[in-house]
Design a protein around this motif. Structure first.
Motif, PDB file in Angstrom:
ATOM      1  N   GLU A  66       0.830  -1.208   0.000  1.00 50.08           N
ATOM      2  CA  GLU A  66       0.000   0.000   0.000  1.00 50.08           C
ATOM      3  C   GLU A  66       0.866   1.260   0.000  1.00 50.08           C
ATOM      4  O   GLU A  66       0.588   2.216  -0.749  1.00 50.08           O
ATOM      5  CB  GLU A  66      -0.898  -0.013   1.230  1.00 50.08           C
TER       6      GLU A  66
ATOM      7  N   GLY B 271      -0.127   2.574  -3.301  1.00 49.49           N
ATOM      8  CA  GLY B 271      -1.366   3.278  -3.006  1.00 49.49           C
ATOM      9  C   GLY B 271      -2.556   2.353  -2.842  1.00 49.49           C
ATOM     10  O   GLY B 271      -3.374   2.532  -1.939  1.00 49.49           O
ATOM     11  N   SER B 272      -2.696   1.359  -3.710  1.00 47.64           N
ATOM     12  CA  SER B 272      -3.768   0.377  -3.616  1.00 47.64           C
ATOM     13  C   SER B 272      -3.266  -0.939  -4.203  1.00 47.64           C
ATOM     14  O   SER B 272      -2.212  -0.993  -4.849  1.00 47.64           O
ATOM     15  CB  SER B 272      -5.026   0.859  -4.340  1.00 47.64           C
TER      16      SER B 272
ATOM     17  N   GLN C  88     -10.265   1.141   1.932  1.00 50.34           N
ATOM     18  CA  GLN C  88     -10.169   2.091   0.825  1.00 50.34           C
ATOM     19  C   GLN C  88      -9.158   1.681  -0.228  1.00 50.34           C
ATOM     20  O   GLN C  88      -9.204   2.183  -1.356  1.00 50.34           O
ATOM     21  CB  GLN C  88      -9.794   3.488   1.364  1.00 50.34           C
ATOM     22  N   THR C  89      -8.239   0.789   0.137  1.00 47.63           N
ATOM     23  CA  THR C  89      -7.098   0.538  -0.753  1.00 47.63           C
ATOM     24  C   THR C  89      -6.925  -0.915  -1.173  1.00 47.63           C
ATOM     25  O   THR C  89      -6.154  -1.188  -2.089  1.00 47.63           O
ATOM     26  CB  THR C  89      -5.793   0.994  -0.068  1.00 47.63           C
TER      27      THR C  89
END
Length: 274
Positions: free
Chosen positions: A135, A139-140, A226-227
């Motif tokens: 992450e 970011g994801s 969220q990721t």
């Protein structure tokens, strides 16, 4: 081609808990039911033959994810501890937890039960740390949680499960925020459905034989809401004889290529979300 010797070593590894491979992509493959090993203090207590255990494990799933740069391969049997069950049900103590099978000759001593749960605790600590690192870097991420399932439960000579209820590839999305991850999920489904082999394409469906209710996908969606997109993938055991354990090496090579083919499309799907 499949490394037959390497694959065999992975199946019989009784010394390690799991193997982690890391690479610089945001796609992760896991084979948490591939393992067949049991620690020494449990072997004499198990009531099941190796063949019966193997039938309910997911052999060769490590091979299917072999070309993913990020992958986790678990070497311990789900009959020691099932990492895809919640902690309070991760050690099978009743036949209702294990397809009607009586796993232990006698009640499992509490201290051995607790010792098995150490693997469950340590696995999820490791997984969270690994995913946090990915992450931070990307970011994801997407986790492809790979399993397999039996479709000839009535016996080796009986008719298999009806195709209507047993897709070759079942995608489970129960714990996913589908509205958030629909683009990523549809990318995966489209990649699977476009892949051609032996003059045809796979039967790929969502939430038919299984709904993706396992602990690993639930854990990822809880800790990375969220990721992290975790997708449960169940391959029907059309790549092996589920009664003898004999693999179809040609089909395993096809499934390995299929999984590798998802990476560029999934990376582009994640990049498009930024």
């Amino acid at each position: 081609m499949l490394d037959r010797a390497g694959e065999k070593r992975q199946q019989v590894d009784e010394h390690g808990w799991w193997t982690v491979h890391r690479g610089d992509i945001p796609i992760v493959g896991t084979a948490i039911h591939d393992g067949h090993g049991l620690r020494a203090d449990l072997r004499s207590l198990v009531a099941l033959s190796d063949d019966k255990r193997l039938r309910e494990e997911d052999p060769y799933t490590a091979c299917i994810i072999q070309d993913l740069a990020n992958r986790v391969i678990v070497h311990r049997s789900r009959f020691e501890v099932d990492l895809n069950r919640a902690r309070d049900g991760a050690v099978y103590v009743d036949p209702s937890q294990a397809w009607g099978l009586s796993v232990w000759q006698d009640a499992l001593p509490r201290e051995l039960h607790e010792r098995s749960l150490v693997l469950h605790d340590e696995y999820y600590r490791m997984l969270r740390s690994m995913l946090l690192s990915i992450e931070r870097r990307h970011g994801s991420f997407v986790v492809l949680d790979v399993h397999s399932y039996n479709h000839r439960r009535d016996g080796p000579d009986a008719a298999p499960s009806a195709p209507a209820a047993a897709p070759e590839i079942n995608i489970g999305t129960h714990s996913m925020d589908r509205s958030r991850w629909a683009d990523v999920l549809e990318t995966l489904l489209d990649t699977f459905r476009r892949f051609e082999f032996r003059g045809r394409r796979f039967d790929v469906r969502e939430n038919v034989a299984f709904q993706g209710r396992g602990e690993q996908t639930r854990f990822i969606h809880e800790h990375f809401p969220q990721t992290g997109c975790a997708i449960a993938i169940e391959f029907k055991k059309f790549f092996m004889d589920e009664w003898t354990g004999e693999p179809d090496f040609e089909m395993l090579d096809v499934l390995r290529a299929l999984m590798a083919s998802t990476v560029p499309d999934l990376v582009r799907a994640l990049d498009a979300r930024r």
